[in-house]
Write a protein that holds these residues in place. Structure first.
Motif, PDB file in Angstrom:
ATOM      1  N   GLU A 243      -4.594   9.039   3.368  1.00  0.00           N
ATOM      2  CA  GLU A 243      -3.300   8.851   2.725  1.00  0.00           C
ATOM      3  C   GLU A 243      -2.241   9.754   3.365  1.00  0.00           C
ATOM      4  O   GLU A 243      -2.541  10.860   3.781  1.00  0.00           O
ATOM      5  CB  GLU A 243      -3.371   9.174   1.224  1.00  0.00           C
ATOM      6  CG  GLU A 243      -4.352   8.340   0.459  1.00  0.00           C
ATOM      7  CD  GLU A 243      -5.734   8.948   0.379  1.00  0.00           C
ATOM      8  OE1 GLU A 243      -6.566   8.429  -0.366  1.00  0.00           O
ATOM      9  OE2 GLU A 243      -6.004   9.952   1.072  1.00  0.00           O
TER      10      GLU A 243
ATOM     11  N   LYS B 264      -7.766  11.527   1.955  1.00  0.00           N
ATOM     12  CA  LYS B 264      -8.547  10.928   3.022  1.00  0.00           C
ATOM     13  C   LYS B 264      -7.560  10.558   4.130  1.00  0.00           C
ATOM     14  O   LYS B 264      -7.135  11.424   4.870  1.00  0.00           O
ATOM     15  CB  LYS B 264      -9.306   9.713   2.472  1.00  0.00           C
ATOM     16  CG  LYS B 264     -10.360   9.147   3.392  1.00  0.00           C
ATOM     17  CD  LYS B 264     -11.182   8.046   2.718  1.00  0.00           C
ATOM     18  CE  LYS B 264     -10.314   6.858   2.395  1.00  0.00           C
ATOM     19  NZ  LYS B 264     -11.011   5.709   1.851  1.00  0.00           N
TER      20      LYS B 264
ATOM     21  N   SER C 232      -5.837   2.861   4.017  1.00  0.00           N
ATOM     22  CA  SER C 232      -6.914   1.872   3.922  1.00  0.00           C
ATOM     23  C   SER C 232      -7.082   1.305   2.519  1.00  0.00           C
ATOM     24  O   SER C 232      -8.019   0.571   2.257  1.00  0.00           O
ATOM     25  CB  SER C 232      -8.229   2.482   4.412  1.00  0.00           C
ATOM     26  OG  SER C 232      -8.561   3.623   3.658  1.00  0.00           O
TER      27      SER C 232
ATOM     28  N   ALA D  81      -8.341   1.400  -3.677  1.00  0.00           N
ATOM     29  CA  ALA D  81      -9.589   1.185  -4.416  1.00  0.00           C
ATOM     30  C   ALA D  81     -10.557   2.351  -4.298  1.00  0.00           C
ATOM     31  O   ALA D  81     -11.160   2.760  -5.292  1.00  0.00           O
ATOM     32  CB  ALA D  81     -10.261  -0.104  -3.956  1.00  0.00           C
ATOM     33  N   ASP D  82     -10.705   2.907  -3.111  1.00  0.00           N
ATOM     34  CA  ASP D  82     -11.667   3.993  -2.904  1.00  0.00           C
ATOM     35  C   ASP D  82     -11.010   5.362  -2.791  1.00  0.00           C
ATOM     36  O   ASP D  82     -11.682   6.340  -2.507  1.00  0.00           O
ATOM     37  CB  ASP D  82     -12.504   3.727  -1.647  1.00  0.00           C
ATOM     38  CG  ASP D  82     -13.348   2.470  -1.798  1.00  0.00           C
ATOM     39  OD1 ASP D  82     -13.843   2.228  -2.919  1.00  0.00           O
ATOM     40  OD2 ASP D  82     -13.497   1.728  -0.810  1.00  0.00           O
ATOM     41  N   SER D  83      -9.707   5.423  -3.005  1.00  0.00           N
ATOM     42  CA  SER D  83      -8.997   6.692  -2.855  1.00  0.00           C
ATOM     43  C   SER D  83      -9.365   7.670  -3.965  1.00  0.00           C
ATOM     44  O   SER D  83      -9.499   7.291  -5.130  1.00  0.00           O
ATOM     45  CB  SER D  83      -7.483   6.459  -2.871  1.00  0.00           C
ATOM     46  OG  SER D  83      -6.807   7.692  -2.804  1.00  0.00           O
ATOM     47  N   LYS D  84      -9.513   8.907  -3.601  1.00  0.00           N
ATOM     48  CA  LYS D  84      -9.782  10.002  -4.556  1.00  0.00           C
ATOM     49  C   LYS D  84      -8.562  10.926  -4.676  1.00  0.00           C
ATOM     50  O   LYS D  84      -8.650  12.003  -5.233  1.00  0.00           O
ATOM     51  CB  LYS D  84     -10.991  10.827  -4.099  1.00  0.00           C
ATOM     52  CG  LYS D  84     -12.245  10.010  -3.856  1.00  0.00           C
ATOM     53  CD  LYS D  84     -12.820   9.495  -5.146  1.00  0.00           C
ATOM     54  CE  LYS D  84     -14.164   8.837  -4.861  1.00  0.00           C
ATOM     55  NZ  LYS D  84     -14.400   7.664  -5.631  1.00  0.00           N
TER      56      LYS D  84
ATOM     57  N   ARG E 185       0.812  -1.221   0.000  1.00  0.00           N
ATOM     58  CA  ARG E 185       0.000   0.000   0.000  1.00  0.00           C
ATOM     59  C   ARG E 185       0.845   1.269   0.000  1.00  0.00           C
ATOM     60  O   ARG E 185       0.299   2.373   0.012  1.00  0.00           O
ATOM     61  CB  ARG E 185      -0.946   0.008   1.192  1.00  0.00           C
ATOM     62  CG  ARG E 185      -2.002  -1.065   1.054  1.00  0.00           C
ATOM     63  CD  ARG E 185      -3.076  -0.925   2.064  1.00  0.00           C
ATOM     64  NE  ARG E 185      -4.099  -1.928   1.831  1.00  0.00           N
ATOM     65  CZ  ARG E 185      -5.200  -2.007   2.517  1.00  0.00           C
ATOM     66  NH1 ARG E 185      -5.448  -1.125   3.461  1.00  0.00           N
ATOM     67  NH2 ARG E 185      -6.075  -2.944   2.254  1.00  0.00           N
TER      68      ARG E 185
ATOM     69  N   TYR F 218      -1.211   4.559   1.046  1.00  0.00           N
ATOM     70  CA  TYR F 218      -2.647   4.563   0.817  1.00  0.00           C
ATOM     71  C   TYR F 218      -3.445   4.038   2.005  1.00  0.00           C
ATOM     72  O   TYR F 218      -4.643   3.807   1.869  1.00  0.00           O
ATOM     73  CB  TYR F 218      -2.985   3.796  -0.457  1.00  0.00           C
ATOM     74  CG  TYR F 218      -2.801   4.643  -1.689  1.00  0.00           C
ATOM     75  CD1 TYR F 218      -3.813   5.478  -2.129  1.00  0.00           C
ATOM     76  CD2 TYR F 218      -1.609   4.642  -2.400  1.00  0.00           C
ATOM     77  CE1 TYR F 218      -3.658   6.280  -3.247  1.00  0.00           C
ATOM     78  CE2 TYR F 218      -1.447   5.423  -3.516  1.00  0.00           C
ATOM     79  CZ  TYR F 218      -2.465   6.239  -3.937  1.00  0.00           C
ATOM     80  OH  TYR F 218      -2.307   7.030  -5.045  1.00  0.00           O
TER      81      TYR F 218
END
Length: 169
Positions: free
Chosen positions: A122, A120, A137, A140-143, A98, A135
């Motif tokens: 990161e 978030k 968590s 996949a859901d990171s913006k 990650r 990253y």
């Protein structure tokens, strides 16, 4: 002969830039390099040659452009530089799959992280010619968007470690 680790940008990612690794190895050999080995299908090459880093980059980028019909960026590092990326990882407590190093051609500007958006959990840090991203968590859901990283290519710490190991073989 020097050993080089070459990281191709946007090859075999998301269905674009398809380049089978056997073809990549053959392309590198035709370009005059020896002991060419690839690692996973995302544009990681370990090779040997007599050219300095900038010329390795230029030769590979030209050969790739001729093959792909578009410019493909190549980041070139020595095994020692890749080892330094591993040792310089500012997030050693995080899962290595990650934590990514975004490899750049030049040092990132001191304010490179100021323009990051969509953050978030990161964590980010600057390296010598890299931007490190943990990253937390997951990706996949990171913006997260880091404009200074847009010209680079990212590899996680597991891949960096494997490339260092391959370069030493």
């Amino acid at each position: 002969m020097k050993t080089w680790i070459c990281l191709l940008r946007a090859v075999n990612v998301g269905g674009t830039g398809k380049l089978p690794m056997a073809e990549l190895r053959a392309l590198c050999e035709r370009a005059g390099f020896s002991d060419v080995r690839t690692y996973i299908a995302s544009g990681n090459v370990v090779l040997r040659g007599t050219l300095p880093a900038q010329e390795v980059k230029t030769v590979l980028e030209r050969a790739l452009e001729a093959r792909m019909g578009k410019r493909v960026g190549v980041m070139v590092r020595t095994p020692q530089e890749m080892q330094a990326v591993l040792q310089g990882n500012p997030f050693p407590d995080a899962a290595p799959n990650r934590v990514l190093a975004v490899f750049l051609d030049a040092p990132p500007p001191a304010d490179a992280l100021d323009a990051a958006s969509g953050r978030k959990d990161e964590r980010l840090a600057l390296g010598r010619r890299e931007i490190y991203i943990d990253y937390g968590s997951g990706m996949a859901d990171s913006k997260l968007k880091v404009p200074a990283a847009s010209a680079g290519t990212a590899r996680n710490m597991n891949t960096v470690a494997k490339l260092v190991e391959m370069a030493r073989e």
